[in-house]
Structures are given as structure tokens and as C-alpha cells.
Design an enzyme around this catalytic site. Structure first.
Site, PDB file in Angstrom:
ATOM      1  N   TYR A  55       0.856  -1.192   0.000  1.00 53.19           N
ATOM      2  CA  TYR A  55       0.000   0.000   0.000  1.00 53.19           C
ATOM      3  C   TYR A  55       0.891   1.242   0.000  1.00 53.19           C
ATOM      4  CZ  TYR A  55      -3.918  -3.097   1.330  1.00 53.19           C
ATOM      5  OH  TYR A  55      -4.858  -4.090   1.381  1.00 53.19           O
ATOM      6  N   GLN A 166      -8.108 -13.385   4.220  1.00 52.49           N
ATOM      7  CA  GLN A 166      -8.720 -12.085   3.919  1.00 52.49           C
ATOM      8  C   GLN A 166      -9.272 -12.142   2.495  1.00 52.49           C
ATOM      9  OE1 GLN A 166      -7.277  -7.491   3.493  1.00 52.49           O
ATOM     10  NE2 GLN A 166      -6.552  -8.558   5.319  1.00 52.49           N
TER      11      GLN A 166
HETATM   12  P1  NAP Z   1     -14.296  -0.362   1.139  1.00 51.21           P
HETATM   13  O1  NAP Z   1     -13.852  -0.254   2.521  1.00 51.21           O
HETATM   14  O2  NAP Z   1     -15.381  -1.304   0.774  1.00 51.21           O
HETATM   15  O3  NAP Z   1     -14.740   1.069   0.583  1.00 51.21           O
HETATM   16  C1  NAP Z   1     -13.933   2.200   0.724  1.00 51.21           C
HETATM   17  C2  NAP Z   1     -14.698   3.383   0.185  1.00 51.21           C
HETATM   18  O4  NAP Z   1     -15.889   3.538   0.955  1.00 51.21           O
HETATM   19  C3  NAP Z   1     -13.935   4.690   0.281  1.00 51.21           C
HETATM   20  O5  NAP Z   1     -14.245   5.448  -0.864  1.00 51.21           O
HETATM   21  C4  NAP Z   1     -14.512   5.336   1.542  1.00 51.21           C
HETATM   22  O6  NAP Z   1     -14.504   6.738   1.437  1.00 51.21           O
HETATM   23  C5  NAP Z   1     -15.934   4.847   1.501  1.00 51.21           C
HETATM   24  N1  NAP Z   1     -16.542   4.754   2.833  1.00 51.21           N
HETATM   25  C6  NAP Z   1     -16.015   4.306   3.996  1.00 51.21           C
HETATM   26  N2  NAP Z   1     -16.933   4.380   4.982  1.00 51.21           N
HETATM   27  C7  NAP Z   1     -18.057   4.897   4.422  1.00 51.21           C
HETATM   28  C8  NAP Z   1     -19.333   5.224   4.930  1.00 51.21           C
HETATM   29  N3  NAP Z   1     -19.659   5.007   6.204  1.00 51.21           N
HETATM   30  N4  NAP Z   1     -20.247   5.750   4.065  1.00 51.21           N
HETATM   31  C9  NAP Z   1     -19.959   5.966   2.772  1.00 51.21           C
HETATM   32  N5  NAP Z   1     -18.751   5.666   2.227  1.00 51.21           N
HETATM   33  C10 NAP Z   1     -17.808   5.124   3.049  1.00 51.21           C
HETATM   34  O7  NAP Z   1     -13.103  -0.690   0.131  1.00 51.21           O
HETATM   35  P2  NAP Z   1     -11.553  -1.007   0.251  1.00 51.21           P
HETATM   36  O8  NAP Z   1     -10.791   0.150   0.740  1.00 51.21           O
HETATM   37  O9  NAP Z   1     -11.183  -1.625  -1.050  1.00 51.21           O
HETATM   38  O10 NAP Z   1     -11.479  -2.189   1.313  1.00 51.21           O
HETATM   39  C11 NAP Z   1     -11.243  -1.979   2.677  1.00 51.21           C
HETATM   40  C12 NAP Z   1      -9.864  -2.422   3.089  1.00 51.21           C
HETATM   41  O11 NAP Z   1      -9.646  -3.780   2.759  1.00 51.21           O
HETATM   42  C13 NAP Z   1      -8.732  -1.697   2.366  1.00 51.21           C
HETATM   43  O12 NAP Z   1      -8.542  -0.393   2.880  1.00 51.21           O
HETATM   44  C14 NAP Z   1      -7.593  -2.648   2.596  1.00 51.21           C
HETATM   45  O13 NAP Z   1      -7.070  -2.513   3.908  1.00 51.21           O
HETATM   46  C15 NAP Z   1      -8.277  -3.995   2.454  1.00 51.21           C
HETATM   47  N6  NAP Z   1      -8.154  -4.590   1.087  1.00 51.21           N
HETATM   48  C16 NAP Z   1      -7.511  -5.771   0.958  1.00 51.21           C
HETATM   49  C17 NAP Z   1      -7.372  -6.358  -0.291  1.00 51.21           C
HETATM   50  C18 NAP Z   1      -6.658  -7.666  -0.382  1.00 51.21           C
HETATM   51  O14 NAP Z   1      -6.336  -8.091  -1.518  1.00 51.21           O
HETATM   52  N7  NAP Z   1      -6.386  -8.332   0.712  1.00 51.21           N
HETATM   53  C19 NAP Z   1      -7.901  -5.748  -1.436  1.00 51.21           C
HETATM   54  C20 NAP Z   1      -8.593  -4.543  -1.276  1.00 51.21           C
HETATM   55  C21 NAP Z   1      -8.718  -3.973  -0.009  1.00 51.21           C
HETATM   56  P3  NAP Z   1     -13.433   7.610   2.251  1.00 51.21           P
HETATM   57  O15 NAP Z   1     -12.089   7.143   1.783  1.00 51.21           O
HETATM   58  O16 NAP Z   1     -13.789   8.996   1.839  1.00 51.21           O
HETATM   59  O17 NAP Z   1     -13.706   7.352   3.714  1.00 51.21           O
END
Ligand code: NAP
Length: 269
Positions: A55, A166
């Protein structure tokens, strides 16, 4: 904050933690806001932070390190090693670099980010076991591993139990329900649901308004409540904005009924 047992360890972790993809990429006010968001989440009980060496080429780990400096003992800290570093010596080096960036002596969970068929899993798991033996990580987890790959990884790890896998999981991304979710439930492997808000693509129009009113929840809160309904699942919504973190921290204050869980599951099938 509700908690769940991690794998077969008996140890409990918060059912809603914090994801940190794309955090730490900017400086100045944005960086201060991200640190404040993570610290607010810790105060509200989301004491589980997930990051990865890839990241922002380590910038997310550095930011997490800054955010948790005064909270290390309270936080369950997870990071991941990238597949190109799955050779034995590379894993040992990656873990050392990650702990340095995070400013910690050890992490609580070290995860293989994606499978890498080009490096024998036996070699990779030997290195992961060494990291447990030397105290650099307390637990070993996987990410994006299929059922078969998970079984092979466990077979290559005679002295430790895998605690987690995960995986992408949300009300609109349901592919793990076919095999991985029931497998993990049976084997008592925690599913850490990533992108639980479908990367921000929240299907606002499709979520029944009467259900939101009934539980006084926002669409994001209902999505997090739904995704963490099955026993093995914890979720890590991205935590870069304080207002979102506050909203997400309250997502499991009450639980939706079984009937409403099933109705939502069917609606988004
Ligand atoms: P997510 O958490 O599903 O969505 C993130 C998005 O949702 C951002 O645009 C965020 O906006 C918004 N958000 C957060 N809380 C909200 C709320 N209460 N209301 C409205 N919008 C909201 O997607 P993600 O970041 O892909 O996944 C989460 C975490 O999983 C990542 O940060 C990472 O640590 C992990 N991940 C792991 C893998 C893997 O391969 N292992 C892949 C992808 C992700 P803001 O940024 O403006 O808050």
C-alpha cells in the site's frame, strides 16, 4: 464494539476493524486527517488495523505506525507480504522492513497477500513459521487464497494453525459463499472481509428504506451489519475519514434480525 474469536486461538478481535489501502499517499492536512481517523476508530473500539507492504510502497504502514504510536498495546495489528517476496529470505526481510515502518517489535497477524504459484508454498510457510518462532508475528494468515490453496498452505505449516483468510466480501460481492465461506466456518478460519462497502459503491437505491428506518442505520452501516452476520466474518472498511469511521464504528451497535438478514441476502443474491 462486538468481538469475534480469531481462528482457533480463543483470542478476540473487533468485528469491525479498519482498512488502510491508499492511506499515507498524501502529506499535510490529508495525512493529519487520516491519522485522526485511525485514532478516532481506536477510541471507538475498532482496535484492529489492516495494512500491507504494497500500500503506497510502504507509506500506509508508515502512517499506521504514526497513528498507533501511543496505542500499540491496544491494537491488533495486521500487515501483508506481497507475492513477489514469498521466497524464504525475502519474507524475513519484508517482515523486518514492515515492523520498522510500523514502529513495532512484532505484528499480530502477518498475511500472504495473494497466492504465488511460482514459489513453492512449503518454502513460503517455512519462513512464516520462523517469523512466529522468532516472535516477529503472533499469527499467520492468508489473503485471496482458494479452498485448495488454503489447505496446501495449512499442510505446509505443521506447527501453526492458519487463523484467517482475507477475502473480498460484501452484500454485492458474494462469490465466497459458494465454497470459501462454508470451508472457513468449518475449519474455524476467520474471514476478514475486504471491500465490505464494495469500495464505496454503496447500492443506496436497492437497500430497503423501511429496514434502514427500523434499525436507524445508514446504508453503509447496514452493509457492515449484514457482512459480519455470519460467525467467521469480521470486516475492515477503509478508514481514512473521521466521519466515516464514526459511522462505521456504530454499525454493529444493534444486530438486524435473522429474518431481515435473510431478506437482504435474497434481495442481493
Ligand atoms: P471499502 O472499505 O469497501 O470502501 C472504501 C470506500 O468507501 C472509500 O471510498 C470510503 O470513502 C468509503 N466509505 C467508507 N466508509 C463509508 C461510509 N460510512 N459511508 C460511505 N462511504 C464510506 O473498500 P476497500 O478500501 O477496497 O477495502 C477496505 C480495506 O480492505 C482496504 O482499505 C484494505 O485494507 C483492504 N483490502 C484488501 C485487499 C486484499 O487483496 N487483501 C484488497 C482490497 C482492499 P473515504 O475514503 O472517503 O472514507
Amino acid at each position: 464494539m462486538e468481538s469475534r474469536v480469531l481462528g482457533k486461538t480463543g483470542e478476540k478481535i473487533p468485528v469491525v476493524g479498519m482498512g488502510t489501502w491508499a492511506l499515507g499517499n498524501s502529506g499535510g492536512e490529508q495525512r493529519r486527517e487520516e491519522i485522526k481517523a485511525l485514532q478516532k476508530g481506536i477510541e471507538l473500539g475498532m482496535k484492529f488495523i489492516d495494512t500491507a507492504e504494497v500500500y503506497g510502497h510502504g507509506r500506509s504502514e508508515t502512517l499506521v505506525g504514526d497513528a498507533i504510536r501511543d496505542y500499540r498495546e491496544e491494537v491488533f495489528l495486521a500487515t501483508k507480504v506481497a507475492p513477489e517476496n514469498f521466497a524464504h529470505d525475502d519474507i524475513i526481510r519484508s517482515c523486518e522492513t514492515s515492523t520498522q515502518r510500523l514502529g513495532v517489535k512484532f505484528v499480530d497477524l502477518y498475511q500472504l497477500h495473494w497466492p504465488n504459484p511460482r514459489i513453492p508454498i512449503q518454502e513460503t510457510m517455512r519462513a512464516m513459521q520462523e517469523l512466529v518462532d522468532t516472535g516477529k508475528t503472533r499469527h499467520i494468515g492468508l489473503s485471496n487464497f482458494s479452498v485448495e490453496q488454503t489447505m496446501q498452505a495449512q499442510e505446509s505449516l505443521p506447527r501453526s494453525e492458519l487463523v484467517s483468510n482475507q477475502l473480498r466480501y460484501s452484500i454485492t460481492s458474494r462469490s465466497i459463499e459458494a465454497d470459501l465461506l462454508p470451508f472457513c466456518e468449518k475449519e474455524r478460519i476467520t474471514v476478514i472481509a475486504y471491500s465490505p462497502l464494495d469500495t464505496g459503491d454503496i447500492p443506496i437505491g436497492r437497500i430497503p428504506k423501511d429496514m434502514l428506518a427500523k434499525y436507524e442505520m445508514t446504508p453503509a452501516q447496514l452493509m457492515l451489519n449484514w457482512v459480519t452476520y455470519p460467525d467467521p466474518v469480521v470486516a475492515i472498511p477503509k478508514a481514512g475519514r473521521e466521519s466515516h469511521v464514526e459511522e462505521n464504528a456504530r454499525s454493529v451497535d444493534v444486530r438486524i434480525s435473522r429474518a431481515d438478514y435473510q431478506a437482504l441476502s435474497r434481495k442481493f443474491e
